[in-house]
Design a protein around this motif. Structure first.
Motif: not given
Ligand code: ARE
Ligand code: CA
Length: 599
Positions: A572-581, A585-599
């Motif tokens: 749902v939000y990311h910075h300096l991160s390569n997102e695929s399906d 791939v979160v790069g240095p100084n980057g972040f990735s924010i994700q939503i998911r259902r509990k498995s």
């Protein structure tokens, strides 16, 4: 098992009603020492009929610090009162009962005696710590009015300087910012997504910061007047924005009527007991000014108490009933007449608790969702029991975040451990209405702390937005403003778009939207750590509520960090991160924010 490390206290942050039907019970044990904790609970009046002690519920190991493990149970059932004890199983194979009398072997004599249990007496809804719901959904914006926007040149101080005309600010500069200027920018704030505005003081005072109040009943003429302020509150409310003002009740300005009177009549003044005077004579504002810096050199020898040895700020005696009435009338005046939504209390830790309890009652009796925010820089448990403040400016929580991200003085595990300790300090609902800010008019700006590294600021800000509590943007952060400690952090707001960092603006706007899109997850979700890696300098923080969770992965290391997605992952939000399906791939100084259902 080291039972000396056990800690629990009824009717505190260790045992409290979170919401109707949800009692939270916490237990502290030595880190890594305990295998499992059974929670024994029942009604003290029917123990002899039901033998409820034979049933145990398992507590959850919620978090750990350097020294301790914290266990939690949300009893999740309607109860009116509760007797309870802990059945603690050590990793060494021993087990004990921990109850109101101490630690005992697991024996029937202990368990059948209802007098041995910890007790939560009859639950009264009025005793529950309740904080206004709206605060949990608020993203604040802090304005230092003298420097935000000059909307009316006619009210400018005589010695006004041209907007943003100096590289190095001095403590006595005036630039002409005012309330009209804020009204003119409400559309800007609305576009940014802000829904709460905190103004530093606006009442009449000689300085540019106005913490040396002359008259609590008047808007400073350089800022506007009451009619204009009323218009501001109305226009903010129309946009669903709340308004919080600064209450400077620890001290008053030396130019106030009260201090003038004391300086003139000394022992004979009817206001002499409004202050903490050690000996007469005390100086007038003019005398203080003419003494200049000399007074400060002898600060500790001042004949009266002040704020931080600042002679122009005599400390007010809040034990005096007459003073209490005076201050409470001011607090309620601005609520009754102007419908403000919150007070931020300056130097809150130097004013007595009994005054703040009266303050709380006076404000809340007028408006039951009024917000009271204390300015306290350290842990603040005793003010946050429910009858004083709803939150504090969370310098201690944010200080830990800044040490990790910006200062890089602590490893990931330490940051997580310190935060876990902080989370154990208050009831969960208290965390939800804390006020979180990376910087303010009292600190260097975050971009300057980060030595201009905007990506680092983005990560730090995003991390703070995932915490409990309402986040606050200090004016200008969203356009990449810089500035060292007071007074350099109070530069004039940059309005020319070509000088603004528009990319930072869009980033901040997106983050504010995220906070709104993921309610109630971000206001109520339980905070847990997903990954804590010292060597890689990666941290993953998770908030969960029911079956939903939001997780932010932050990479402060030098290598990419790969997160595999689950079936339900949605980035749902990311910075300096390569997102695929299937992965991020979160790069240095980057972040990735994700939503998911509990498995
Ligand atoms: C002025 C100058 C400063 C100068 C100072 C001393 O600007 O450069 O160092 O005078 O003479 C207001 C103004 C300030 C002004 C001050 C005195 O905004 O600009 O400073 O008045 O005239 C502590 C207090 C906390 C306080 C901070 C600043 O505990 O309450 O210091 N914050 C509030 C307001 C301020 C305001 C006042 C109090 C006074 O938010 O803006 O100052 O009304 C640690 C400690 C904290 C400490 C913190 C910062 O972490 O734990 O206790 O806070 O550092 O020093
Ligand atoms: Ca002006």
């Amino acid at each position: 098992m080291e039972t000396a490390a056990f800690f629990h206290r009824p009717e505190s942050e260790y045992a409290y009603i979170y919401s109707p039907g949800h009692v939270h019970i916490r237990l502290r044990t030595k880190k890594g020492d305990v295998a499992k904790v059974g929670f024994i609970q029942g009604d003290p009046f029917n123990l002899h009929l039901k033998d409820w002690y034979q049933e145990e519920k398992e507590m959850e190991l919620l978090s750990s610090t350097d020294l301790h493990d914290y266990w939690l149970i949300d009893t999740d059932e309607p109860v009116k009162r509760m007797a309870y004890a802990f059945h603690v199983y050590g990793k060494d194979g021993t087990d004990v009962i921990y109850n109101d009398r101490g630690v005992f072997p697991y024996l029937k004599e202990q368990l059948t005696n209802s007098g041995t249990y910890f007790r939560l007496p009859y639950f009264h809804e009025t005793d529950r710590f309740k904080a206004p719901e709206w605060v949990k959904k608020t993203v604040w914006y802090q304005i230092f009015p003298e420097r935000f926007n000059n909307g009316d040149k006619k009210n400018d101080p005589d010695n006004v300087l041209e907007w943003d005309s100096k590289e190095e600010l001095s403590t006595i500069d005036f630039y002409g910012g005012d309330i009209q200027g804020i009204i003119d920018k409400l559309d800007y704030l609305e576009d940014l997504g802000i829904n709460g505005i905190y103004l530093t003081p606006i009442f009449t005072a000689p300085s540019n910061h106005k913490y040396d109040t002359t008259d609590y009943y008047e808007i400073d003429p350089h800022f506007g007047d009451k009619a204009l302020f009323r218009q501001f509150v109305e226009e903010a409310h129309r946009r669903d924005m709340r308004v919080m003002l600064d209450a400077v009740f620890n001290h008053i300005g030396a130019e106030s009527t009260q201090w003038r009177d004391v300086a003139e009549y000394q022992e004979e003044s009817r206001f002499k007991d409004w202050f903490f005077i050690k000996e007469h004579p005390v100086p007038s504002a003019e005398e203080i000014r003419s003494h200049g810096p000399m007074y400060m050199e002898h600060a500790e020898g001042l004949p009266y108490e002040t704020y931080a040895y600042v002679p122009m700020m005599p400390k007010i005696n809040t034990h005096n009933p007459e003073v209490q009435e005076y201050l409470l009338n001011i607090a309620t005046y601005w609520i009754k007449e102007f419908d403000i939504d919150g007070w931020r209390l300056d130097v809150a830790n130097e004013v007595d608790h009994s005054f703040w309890r009266k303050f709380n009652q006076a404000c809340l009796s007028l408006k039951d969702d009024f917000y009271i925010l204390g300015e306290i820089w350290t842990s603040s448990r005793s003010w946050l029991e429910g009858d004083e403040f709803h939150g504090v400016m969370n310098y201690s929580l944010v200080g830990n975040i800044i040490d990790y991200f910006v200062g890089k003085t602590i490893p990931t595990r330490k940051m997580a451990n310190v935060m876990n300790e902080q989370l154990a300090q208050y009831r969960k609902q208290t965390h939800e209405t804390m006020f979180n800010m990376l910087d303010s008019h009292d600190t260097a700006r975050i971009l300057t702390m980060a030595e201009g590294d905007i990506d680092l600021v983005k990560s730090t800000l995003a991390f703070m937005f995932l915490m409990h509590g309402s986040p606050c943007i200090y004016y200008g952060t969203e356009v990449g403003m810089k500035g060292g400690p007071d007074p350099q952090c109070r530069r004039c707001m940059i309005w020319e778009e070509d000088k603004q960092d528009r990319d930072m603006y869009d980033f901040t706007k997106g983050l504010i939207q995220l906070r709104k899109d993921y309610q109630p997850l971000l206001s109520h979700g339980m905070l847990r750590w997903e990954v804590v890696l010292d060597e890689e300098q990666v941290v993953g923080v998770r908030r969960d509520l029911g079956d939903d969770e939001i997780v932010g992965y932050f990479n402060q290391g030098t290598e990419d960090y790969v997160v595999d997605h689950t079936e339900s992952t949605k980035v749902v939000y990311h910075h300096l991160s390569n997102e695929s399906d299937n992965q991020s791939v979160v790069g240095p100084n980057g972040f990735s924010i994700q939503i998911r259902r509990k498995s």
